[in-house]
Design an enzyme around this catalytic site. Structure first.
Site, PDB file in Angstrom:
ATOM      1  N   ASP A   7     -21.126  43.335 -17.165  1.00 34.91           N
ATOM      2  CA  ASP A   7     -20.777  44.650 -17.717  1.00 34.91           C
ATOM      3  C   ASP A   7     -21.656  44.868 -18.960  1.00 34.91           C
ATOM      4  OD1 ASP A   7     -19.655  43.149 -19.771  1.00 34.91           O
ATOM      5  OD2 ASP A   7     -17.647  44.022 -19.599  1.00 34.91           O
ATOM      6  N   CYS A  64     -19.576  38.917 -18.965  1.00 36.03           N
ATOM      7  CA  CYS A  64     -18.994  40.069 -19.667  1.00 36.03           C
ATOM      8  C   CYS A  64     -18.943  39.667 -21.142  1.00 36.03           C
ATOM      9  CB  CYS A  64     -17.642  40.488 -19.082  1.00 36.03           C
ATOM     10  SG  CYS A  64     -16.313  39.287 -19.193  1.00 36.03           S
ATOM     11  N   THR A  66     -16.573  38.234 -22.997  1.00 34.50           N
ATOM     12  CA  THR A  66     -16.023  36.888 -23.155  1.00 34.50           C
ATOM     13  C   THR A  66     -16.275  35.999 -21.941  1.00 34.50           C
ATOM     14  OG1 THR A  66     -13.970  37.625 -22.137  1.00 34.50           O
ATOM     15  CG2 THR A  66     -14.084  37.736 -24.553  1.00 34.50           C
ATOM     16  N   HIS A  97     -17.426  18.435  -9.633  1.00 34.78           N
ATOM     17  CA  HIS A  97     -16.010  18.244  -9.293  1.00 34.78           C
ATOM     18  C   HIS A  97     -15.423  19.415  -8.507  1.00 34.78           C
ATOM     19  CE1 HIS A  97     -14.971  15.042 -12.570  1.00 34.78           C
ATOM     20  NE2 HIS A  97     -16.252  14.982 -12.232  1.00 34.78           N
ATOM     21  N   HIS A 133     -12.579  14.955  -4.777  1.00 36.34           N
ATOM     22  CA  HIS A 133     -12.850  16.334  -5.184  1.00 36.34           C
ATOM     23  C   HIS A 133     -12.731  17.289  -4.000  1.00 36.34           C
ATOM     24  CE1 HIS A 133     -13.620  14.780  -9.049  1.00 36.34           C
ATOM     25  NE2 HIS A 133     -14.770  14.197  -8.737  1.00 36.34           N
TER      26      HIS A 133
END
Ligand code: RB5
Length: 144
Positions: A7, A64, A66, A97, A133
């Site tokens: 964004d 974005c 954050t 993992h 995993h």
């Protein structure tokens, strides 16, 4: 092919990552946004996630402000394991993992220097194929 999207909050960092891809001959597809104008991160999270799930792109990178909103968006799409990483250790570990297929970052959280190291760690680390995993990823998929 690497799918990349952001964004407005991730636009500058997306530009830096694209420059890095071009300098290193890494094939990519830019799903937008294409300007600094305010927009909505779910648009780009969904576009890149769909491209990864369809096989058009082998992995995705989402940014974005954050990295949180866009990673939440991507993780709603069946088959996506999007990892929000702001350090190199986590970027490697999530490939080893979790076999993460999307890397999310916050353009307002990390500088470009660190972000490019995170991108390289994510793209250059193969899944461990470790039975423990695989079992845990299968358990995640049962919840989808
Ligand atoms: C946009 O201002 C901001 O909310 C967005 O980029 C992101 O940080 C959301 O999680």
């Amino acid at each position: 092919m690497i799918g990349i999207g952001s964004d407005h909050g991730g636009f500058d960092l997306k530009r830096e990552i694209i420059k890095h891809f071009e300098e290193n001959n890494i094939q990519y597809k830019d799903f937008g946004t294409y300007s600094e104008e305010s927009t909505d991160y779910p648009i780009y999270g969904k576009k890149v996630a769909k491209a990864v799930v369809s096989g058009e792109c082998e992995k995705g990178i989402l940014i974005c402000g954050t990295g949180i909103g866009i990673s939440i968006t991507a993780n709603k799409i069946k088959g996506i394991r999007a990892a929000l990483c702001h350090d190199v250790f986590s970027a490697k570990a999530t490939r080893l993992h979790n076999n993460a297929n999307i890397l999310a970052m916050g353009g307002r959280v990390v500088g470009a220097g660190l972000a490019l190291e995170i991108v390289d760690a994510f793209l250059n680390t193969e899944f461990s194929n470790d039975e423990r995993h695989i079992r845990r990823i299968n358990m995640i998929e049962k919840n989808e």
